[in-house]
Design a protein around this motif. Structure first.
Motif, PDB file in Angstrom:
ATOM      1  N   SER A   8       0.871  -1.177   0.000  1.00 11.83           N
ATOM      2  CA  SER A   8       0.000   0.000   0.000  1.00 11.83           C
ATOM      3  C   SER A   8       0.908   1.227   0.000  1.00 11.83           C
ATOM      4  N   ALA A   9       0.323   2.398  -0.294  1.00  5.70           N
ATOM      5  CA  ALA A   9       1.131   3.626  -0.342  1.00  5.70           C
ATOM      6  C   ALA A   9       1.760   3.906   1.024  1.00  5.70           C
ATOM      7  N   ASP A  10       1.092   3.463   2.104  1.00  7.05           N
ATOM      8  CA  ASP A  10       1.669   3.663   3.442  1.00  7.05           C
ATOM      9  C   ASP A  10       3.044   3.001   3.544  1.00  7.05           C
ATOM     10  N   PHE A  11       3.155   1.813   2.924  1.00  8.25           N
ATOM     11  CA  PHE A  11       4.447   1.108   3.005  1.00  8.25           C
ATOM     12  C   PHE A  11       5.506   1.794   2.141  1.00  8.25           C
ATOM     13  N   ALA A  12       5.051   2.510   1.088  1.00 11.01           N
ATOM     14  CA  ALA A  12       6.018   3.251   0.274  1.00 11.01           C
ATOM     15  C   ALA A  12       6.651   4.354   1.132  1.00 11.01           C
ATOM     16  N   GLU A  13       5.836   4.955   1.993  1.00 13.34           N
ATOM     17  CA  GLU A  13       6.339   6.000   2.885  1.00 13.34           C
ATOM     18  C   GLU A  13       7.342   5.410   3.885  1.00 13.34           C
ATOM     19  N   LEU A  14       6.962   4.247   4.436  1.00 14.41           N
ATOM     20  CA  LEU A  14       7.844   3.581   5.393  1.00 14.41           C
ATOM     21  C   LEU A  14       9.168   3.198   4.721  1.00 14.41           C
ATOM     22  N   GLU A  15       9.063   2.682   3.513  1.00 14.79           N
ATOM     23  CA  GLU A  15      10.246   2.259   2.759  1.00 14.79           C
ATOM     24  C   GLU A  15      11.210   3.437   2.579  1.00 14.79           C
ATOM     25  N   ARG A  16      10.642   4.593   2.237  1.00 12.02           N
ATOM     26  CA  ARG A  16      11.466   5.782   2.036  1.00 12.02           C
ATOM     27  C   ARG A  16      12.144   6.182   3.347  1.00 12.02           C
ATOM     28  N   ASP A  17      11.385   6.156   4.427  1.00 16.96           N
ATOM     29  CA  ASP A  17      11.947   6.561   5.724  1.00 16.96           C
ATOM     30  C   ASP A  17      13.043   5.603   6.190  1.00 16.96           C
ATOM     31  N   LEU A  18      12.833   4.311   5.928  1.00 15.92           N
ATOM     32  CA  LEU A  18      13.829   3.341   6.395  1.00 15.92           C
ATOM     33  C   LEU A  18      15.023   3.272   5.445  1.00 15.92           C
ATOM     34  N   GLY A  19      14.884   3.883   4.275  1.00 20.94           N
ATOM     35  CA  GLY A  19      15.996   3.906   3.321  1.00 20.94           C
ATOM     36  C   GLY A  19      16.293   2.537   2.746  1.00 20.94           C
ATOM     37  N   LEU A  20      15.255   1.768   2.442  1.00 24.43           N
ATOM     38  CA  LEU A  20      15.492   0.441   1.850  1.00 24.43           C
ATOM     39  C   LEU A  20      14.460   0.182   0.774  1.00 24.43           C
ATOM     40  N   PHE A  52     -15.443  -6.070   2.382  1.00 26.82           N
ATOM     41  CA  PHE A  52     -15.537  -6.151   0.917  1.00 26.82           C
ATOM     42  C   PHE A  52     -16.866  -5.584   0.414  1.00 26.82           C
ATOM     43  N   PHE A  53     -17.812  -5.399   1.323  1.00 26.81           N
ATOM     44  CA  PHE A  53     -19.132  -4.920   0.915  1.00 26.81           C
ATOM     45  C   PHE A  53     -19.385  -3.501   1.383  1.00 26.81           C
ATOM     46  N   GLN A  54     -18.336  -2.878   1.942  1.00 28.91           N
ATOM     47  CA  GLN A  54     -18.481  -1.488   2.382  1.00 28.91           C
ATOM     48  C   GLN A  54     -17.864  -0.575   1.350  1.00 28.91           C
ATOM     49  N   LYS A  55     -18.329   0.672   1.360  1.00 29.35           N
ATOM     50  CA  LYS A  55     -17.651   1.654   0.510  1.00 29.35           C
ATOM     51  C   LYS A  55     -16.224   1.773   1.018  1.00 29.35           C
ATOM     52  N   ARG A  56     -15.256   1.824   0.088  1.00 30.87           N
ATOM     53  CA  ARG A  56     -13.859   1.931   0.525  1.00 30.87           C
ATOM     54  C   ARG A  56     -13.632   3.237   1.257  1.00 30.87           C
ATOM     55  N   LYS A  57     -13.014   3.117   2.487  1.00 31.32           N
ATOM     56  CA  LYS A  57     -12.702   4.341   3.223  1.00 31.32           C
ATOM     57  C   LYS A  57     -11.610   5.085   2.471  1.00 31.32           C
ATOM     58  N   ARG A  58     -11.780   6.401   2.291  1.00 31.68           N
ATOM     59  CA  ARG A  58     -10.715   7.159   1.635  1.00 31.68           C
ATOM     60  C   ARG A  58      -9.491   7.163   2.536  1.00 31.68           C
ATOM     61  N   SER A  59      -8.314   6.976   1.947  1.00 37.15           N
ATOM     62  CA  SER A  59      -7.091   6.983   2.736  1.00 37.15           C
ATOM     63  C   SER A  59      -6.933   8.357   3.406  1.00 37.15           C
ATOM     64  N   VAL A  60      -6.354   8.378   4.617  1.00 38.31           N
ATOM     65  CA  VAL A  60      -6.164   9.659   5.289  1.00 38.31           C
ATOM     66  C   VAL A  60      -4.983  10.396   4.667  1.00 38.31           C
ATOM     67  N   HIS A  61      -4.345   9.759   3.717  1.00 35.71           N
ATOM     68  CA  HIS A  61      -3.109  10.301   3.174  1.00 35.71           C
ATOM     69  C   HIS A  61      -3.295  10.642   1.696  1.00 35.71           C
ATOM     70  N   LYS A  62      -2.898  11.861   1.327  1.00 39.12           N
ATOM     71  CA  LYS A  62      -2.990  12.244  -0.088  1.00 39.12           C
ATOM     72  C   LYS A  62      -1.692  11.804  -0.769  1.00 39.12           C
ATOM     73  N   LEU A  63      -1.836  11.034  -1.860  1.00 38.87           N
ATOM     74  CA  LEU A  63      -0.646  10.480  -2.512  1.00 38.87           C
ATOM     75  C   LEU A  63       0.224  11.579  -3.124  1.00 38.87           C
ATOM     76  N   THR A  64       1.537  11.437  -2.939  1.00 41.86           N
ATOM     77  CA  THR A  64       2.449  12.331  -3.653  1.00 41.86           C
ATOM     78  C   THR A  64       2.513  11.835  -5.101  1.00 41.86           C
ATOM     79  N   GLU A  65       3.144  12.641  -5.957  1.00 39.67           N
ATOM     80  CA  GLU A  65       3.228  12.247  -7.370  1.00 39.67           C
ATOM     81  C   GLU A  65       3.948  10.916  -7.539  1.00 39.67           C
ATOM     82  N   SER A  66       5.070  10.776  -6.802  1.00 38.29           N
ATOM     83  CA  SER A  66       5.847   9.541  -6.987  1.00 38.29           C
ATOM     84  C   SER A  66       5.063   8.341  -6.438  1.00 38.29           C
ATOM     85  N   GLU A  67       4.299   8.537  -5.365  1.00 36.70           N
ATOM     86  CA  GLU A  67       3.484   7.424  -4.850  1.00 36.70           C
ATOM     87  C   GLU A  67       2.399   7.043  -5.847  1.00 36.70           C
ATOM     88  N   ALA A  68       1.813   8.058  -6.492  1.00 36.60           N
ATOM     89  CA  ALA A  68       0.760   7.773  -7.464  1.00 36.60           C
ATOM     90  C   ALA A  68       1.325   7.017  -8.668  1.00 36.60           C
TER      91      ALA A  68
END
Ligand SMILES: Cc1cc2nc3c(=O)[nH]c(=O)nc-3n(C[C@H](O)[C@H](O)[C@H](O)COP(=O)(O)OP(=O)(O)OC[C@H]3O[C@@H](n4cnc5c(N)ncnc54)[C@H](O)[C@@H]3O)c2cc1C
Length: 428
Positions: free
Chosen positions: A64-76, A169-185
């Motif tokens: 998920s995009a959250d893990f992309a943020e973590l990946e960047r912070d951990l530098g791996l 799976f039957f609920q409307k998807r909750k919008r992420s609390v995080h707005k994607l940066t260009e590179s994440e998108a």
């Protein structure tokens, strides 16, 4: 200048580390209490002689995009699955199959799906078995739904809650609390990912990152108690209890006896994993080449499933690496539970029964988790609906969070931790 908000996180398993990570990202000062001398809780990784990686619990997380943020912070760079891991199998009538239903059974499944489609959402209190029978018919229920879920939840489908497991799976998807940066998108990665050196390494890297932020301190080998909770609240700290339900009940026993009573009733399922390493010749013959396989009940195999680790991620092993997963009931009735050598022999017998080659693995490791995975029962569904955990977090600044509060997968834990931290910190 405003003082940063003080948070206490109890438990340094994946839930606690996720909460601490997001809290520091949102500028809070965090103290993490952990009763053991290492972080990770259920998550740990070890290398057998020869460098073969063995995971103690989860072997990865859904991207998920959250893990992309973590990946960047951990530098791996997290590693993704190999292409061949897209293949998953179900063992039926002596063979591994990509699709286990016969033509007639498939037609029955389609008929049930069409008939039930308008009322496909699970009802409150409906079990997995009841929902499966209603929506998929008998063959689809047993061979697809219950078989797939047993490999993840190790639970009893006639008691498991369809709402807790399938409801999202039957609920409307909750919008992420995080707005994607260009590179994440632009980042189109998906599916399972992991740390190159295993999930244990991920939790250790996360701890190192948190400590280096200057905002987070770890108090290791410190059992957090009910008195510590009163003290933390007196100091106006926001407290996140990211410990198993039983431990949370103990900590809440003085201030919130009713909630503590409810937490005591959360059932946990025991689960055992056995990882073995084989030569390529012995290990591959008769076994499926892909992510792994599931064993429906009634096929005379007691394992819930087998993961083919060397087909899932690179750098697991240069040989064949398999993890067999068992619930406790069958192992207990045979006196195998807790007995390493007996489990090793049992896996060899099961391998032989399905026609695999190989007399003895080159290396072997196993884990018996007495309290491995929450049992997502209808009773847990009712408890969570009654308990109003969000309300307690808002009013009293004590947040109860873990896989038993409805989020089993690590990526759901990570996303939900972000939402909770953000909401509670903005409560002021
Ligand atoms: C065999 C197995 C396979 C799994 N496979 C997957 C998978 O493939 N994918 C997936 O997403 N999930 C999987 N899971 C589930 C996943 O591993 C767990 O949901 C997750 O690791 C739970 O993390 P947690 O932090 O909530 O709990 P825990 O890991 O149990 O951490 C709780 C922590 O709290 C500490 N603690 C307890 N009491 C106190 C106290 N009083 N004071 C201070 N510290 C305390 C404990 O020492 C521990 O470190 C699997 C689980 C198992 C058992």
């Amino acid at each position: 200048m405003l003082e940063p908000r003080r948070c206490v996180v109890v438990g340094a398993g994946f839930s606690g580390l996720s909460l601490a990570y997001w809290a520091t990202k949102y500028g809070a000062k965090v103290t993490v209490y952990e009763s053991q001398n290492r972080v990770g809780g259920l998550l740990d990784s070890m290398r057998l002689p020869g460098g073969h990686l063995v995971e103690s619990a989860a072997n990865g997380f859904l991207w998920s995009a959250d893990f992309a943020e973590l990946e960047r912070d951990l530098g791996l760079r997290f590693i993704s699955t190999k292409p061949e891991s897209r293949k998953r199998y179900i063992f039926r009538r002596g063979r591994f199959r990509r699709w286990p239903l016969s033509v007639l059974e498939t037609l029955g499944l389609l008929w049930h799906l069409c008939r039930g489609w308008r009322r496909r959402r699970p009802f409150a209190g409906e079990t997995i078995s009841a929902w499966g029978e209603r929506m998929l018919g008998p063959a689809g229920r047993v061979l697809l739904l219950e078989t797939a879920l047993q490999g993840i939840y190790a639970g009893d489908p006639s008691r498991m809650s369809a709402t807790l497991i399938l409801g999202r799976f039957f609920q409307k998807r909750k919008r992420s609390v995080h707005k994607l940066t260009e590179s994440e998108a632009r980042d189109k990665r998906s599916g399972s990912h992991t740390h190159a050196d295993g999930m244990g390494a991920l939790t250790r890297d996360l701890r190192a990152y948190l400590e280096s932020s200057g905002l987070c301190t770890f108090r290791m080998e410190t059992q957090f108690s009910a008195d510590d909770l009163s003290e933390a609240r007196r100091r106006k700290s926001l407290v996140f209890l990211a410990v198993p339900a039983l431990a949370a009940a103990e900590i809440l026993s003085q201030g919130h006896p009713e909630l503590a009573q409810g937490l005591l009733s959360v059932e946990m399922r025991p689960i055992a994993t056995s990882t073995s390493i084989w030569s390529l010749d012995d290990g591959e013959r008769g076994m499926p080449r892909g992510f792994g396989a599931l064993f429906p009940r009634g096929e005379d195999i007691e394992a819930l499933g087998v993961l083919r680790n060397h087909h899932i991620y690179n750098r697991r092993s240069d040989r064949v690496s398999e993890t067999w997963i068992y619930g406790a009931d069958s192992l207990r009735s045979r006196g195998i539970w807790g007995n390493r050598e007996a489990l090793r022999t049992h896996v060899l017998e099961e391998r032989r029964r399905i026609g695999a080659k190989g007399l003895a693995p080159e290396a072997f490791e196993c884990y018996f988790w007495e309290r491995g995975i929450p049992h997502y029962t209808v009773a847990l569904e009712e408890f969570l609906a009654r308990a109003d955990l969000d309300g307690i977090g808002r009013r009293e600044g004590v947040v109860v969070f873990g896989n038993y509060t409805g989020h089993l997968g690590l990526s759901r834990i990570f996303a939900e931790a972000r939402r909770l931290v953000r909401e509670r910190l903005s409560d002021g």
